[in-house]
Structures are given as structure tokens and as C-alpha cells.
Scaffold this motif. Structure first.
Motif, PDB file in Angstrom:
ATOM      1  N   GLN A  79       0.822  -1.195   0.000  1.00  0.00           N
ATOM      2  CA  GLN A  79       0.000   0.000   0.000  1.00  0.00           C
ATOM      3  C   GLN A  79       0.866   1.258   0.000  1.00  0.00           C
ATOM      4  N   LEU A  80       1.966   1.222   0.748  1.00  0.00           N
ATOM      5  CA  LEU A  80       2.885   2.361   0.748  1.00  0.00           C
ATOM      6  C   LEU A  80       3.438   2.598  -0.653  1.00  0.00           C
ATOM      7  N   PHE A  81       3.895   1.529  -1.306  1.00  0.00           N
ATOM      8  CA  PHE A  81       4.419   1.668  -2.668  1.00  0.00           C
ATOM      9  C   PHE A  81       3.367   2.272  -3.587  1.00  0.00           C
ATOM     10  N   GLU A  82       2.161   1.710  -3.565  1.00  0.00           N
ATOM     11  CA  GLU A  82       1.120   2.128  -4.498  1.00  0.00           C
ATOM     12  C   GLU A  82       0.580   3.511  -4.176  1.00  0.00           C
ATOM     13  N   TYR A  83       0.653   3.906  -2.913  1.00  0.00           N
ATOM     14  CA  TYR A  83       0.215   5.253  -2.539  1.00  0.00           C
ATOM     15  C   TYR A  83       0.967   6.285  -3.369  1.00  0.00           C
ATOM     16  N   PHE A  84       2.270   6.159  -3.445  1.00  0.00           N
ATOM     17  CA  PHE A  84       3.063   7.113  -4.216  1.00  0.00           C
ATOM     18  C   PHE A  84       2.987   6.833  -5.715  1.00  0.00           C
ATOM     19  N   LEU A  85       3.045   5.565  -6.113  1.00  0.00           N
ATOM     20  CA  LEU A  85       3.036   5.249  -7.539  1.00  0.00           C
ATOM     21  C   LEU A  85       1.728   5.636  -8.207  1.00  0.00           C
TER      22      LEU A  85
END
Length: 317
Positions: A79-85
Motif C-alpha cells: 500500500q505504501l508503494f502504491e500510494y506514491f506510484l
């Protein structure tokens, strides 16, 4: 598929995040997206978050480690990765990866290096999935067997680029939903079954979903029923309140009624604001004066939190 760019249409609770495809063009300056990791210090990151992330919070719960300091992969890390991506297009991939690296710097070693390695592998996986999707072309008409083959290929990619524990942590719910979607497609397209048999088979298939997803699916159905009832009883507030109370219980019904009133109030103020905004934008003011006038207009209609929401909505007009 719920985890990747093409989805089977179904109001089922699915992956916790959307996963748009990524691609790396020549101007990214790298042969592979993982080459962008560990370069945060050389990338200029804008002070302000991308507009689509304004007023949001960075996901938490992703920084779990064991007693030796090793990273524990969780759905929250994805979720952290996808939040920014999710802001790709507003900022470059290099900048978004640098933002993720900055967040990961809160970890101690060896977890930090492990998280960075996971990030690089995750980016490679996403690029591989994007290539796979392009090779499929239009998939909306695929049957259950073809969709199952496609799902198996995507699962294989996940376990090619990510270790088994990380792949399971990142995609367990997605894959459970994918299996249900395929089974649903198989059941609904089976002409040998009666409507009653199909309904029973779908109930059995749904029982295989993880409990949180089953409950979310049940809630989705309840609220879908409520939306229909709300339309039917739009002219009878008393009957609607009674139905709401019976369906959701006293406390939840009261909260739902308050939320609906708040939404109606927002809708009224938004419509008034939007009309004045459109007149302002067509007034011919220079950019600095127009920006200041818009800020004053938002302040006259919304509180501080609502102004962030209004600004974000304006940015996607």
C-alpha cells in the motif's frame, strides 16, 4: 483481475489498492525501473505532494520487523508503494521512487535494505505485468479457462520477482478474489445449471473468500439494496428511516442518516461554489488575481478541510 490493470466487472471487495501499470521510457535514464532505487539523493523531489495526494495520509503499519530487525512483508508495505506510484504522470517515476525511499529511510538496517530490494523487485514485477497485459490485448470476452490461465501467468510473475512470503503478503486477498471471479464466470456461463443451482453454487464459491472479504461483500450488497430502497422511498422519509433502522440497527442508521445530510449539504454548497467558480474562470482575470479570487471563493463556501477536497476536485476538472 483485481490486482492488475484489467478487471472482471463485479461489485466484490477486492485489492486494497489499485495497481496501474508502469513503464520506463528512455528519458527515465535507466534500463530497468529497479535501477531507480537507491538514487533518492540525486533526485529533486517537489516540496508539495502531487495534487491527487493532497489532503491524504501516507499509509501506516508497513514498517514491521522481527526481533532480529528483518523486514516482515505485509499488505501495508505494498500500500505504501502504491500510494506514491498512483501519482505517476503528475511526477516522474524517479521522483515517486525517491519519495518511497524517503519513507523507507525510517527503517533500521537490515530492514531498510530489504525494503529497498523489495521495492526494486516490485517495480520490475509491475513492468513485467504491463508487458503481459499488452500481449493479451482486449480480454473482456475471455472465458473462465482463459482467465484462469492468465491469472496463473500473473501469479508466476509475482513469484518470479518476489519471494514467496512477500508475494503472499502482497497478493493473497487479490488472488482469492481472482479465484472467486473466475469461478463466478464459470458458474454464470454454465447453461446446464438452473438459476437456483447457480445461486447456490455462487454462495458456496463466496464462502471460500477470506472472512474480511466475505463481510465486505455482504456490506456491499446491503448498501446496494439500500441505494435502491432510497430511490424508491425518496418521497417518504419516514418509511426510509424505518427501513434503514431495521437493516442497519439504531446506531448505524443514525450515523448513516447524519452522513447523508452532510452529503446533501456538501452537494448544495458545491453546486453553488461551482457556478460561481465557472463565472470567475470565464471573467478574463490574470492568473495571479484569478488564483487569489478562487482561494477567497473556496474560503467563503468551505471549511479548511473541505477546501483541500474542493481544490483536489478542481484539479481534475
Amino acid at each position: 483481475m483485481t490486482a492488475d490493470p484489467v478487471a472482471v466487472d463485479d461489485p466484490v471487495a477486492s485489492a486494497p489498492v489499485d495497481e496501474p501499470p508502469i513503464s520506463v521510457s528512455h528519458d527515465e535514464g535507466a534500463a530497468a525501473p529497479s535501477d531507480l532505487v537507491n538514487n533518492a539523493s540525486s533526485v529533486r523531489i517537489p516540496e508539495q505532494l502531487p495534487a491527487s495526494l493532497a489532503g491524504t495520509s501516507v499509509p501506516d503499519g508497513w514498517d514491521r520487523t522481527d526481533r532480529l530487525g528483518n523486514l516482515i512483508p505485509t499488505p501495508h508495505l505494498r500500500q505504501l508503494f502504491e500510494y506514491f506510484l498512483s501519482a505517476l504522470g503528475e511526477e516522474s517515476l524517479q521522483q515517486l521512487v525517491a519519495r518511497i525511499e524517503t519513507a523507507l529511510s525510517a527503517l533500521e538496517e537490515p530492514a531498510r535494505s530489504q525494503a529497498l530490494a523489495t521495492l526494486g523487485n516490485y517495480l520490475e514485477y509491475k513492468l513485467a505485468v504491463s508487458d503481459l497485459e499488452q500481449s493479451y490485448g482486449e480480454v473482456s470476452g475471455l472465458g473462465a479457462r482463459e482467465m484462469q490461465r492468465r491469472m496463473a501467468e500473473i501469479q508466476a510473475l509475482r513469484r518470479t520477482w518476489l519471494d514467496a512470503d512477500t508475494a503472499d503478503a502482497f497478493f493473497a486477498d487479490d488472488e482469492a478474489v481472482d479465484r472467486f471471479q473466475i469461478e463466478k464466470l464459470r458458474i454464470t456461463s454454465d447453461d446446464s445449471l438452473t438459476d437456483e443451482q447457480k445461486a447456490e453454487a455462487l454462495r458456496q464459491a463466496e464462502s471460500s473468500l477470506p472472512e474480511p472479504l466475505r463481510k465486505a461483500r455482504e456490506e456491499t450488497r446491503r448498501f446496494a439494496d439500500y441505494e435502491q430502497v432510497r430511490r424508491e422511498l425518496a418521497d417518504d422519509p419516514g418509511a426510509l428511516a424505518a427501513w434503514r433502522q431495521e437493516a442497519f440497527g439504531d446506531a448505524a442508521a443514525d450515523r448513516l442518516a447524519r452522513l447523508e445530510e452532510e452529503q446533501k449539504d456538501w452537494d448544495r454548497r458545491w453546486q453553488a461554489y461551482a457556478s460561481e467558480r465557472d463565472r470567475l474562470l470565464s471573467s478574463g482575470l490574470a492568473e495571479p488575481e484569478r488564483r487569489e479570487a478562487l482561494e477567497r471563493l473556496r474560503a467563503s463556501h468551505f471549511n479548511e478541510t473541505e477546501r483541500i477536497r474542493a481544490q483536489a476536485l478542481d484539479s481534475i476538472r
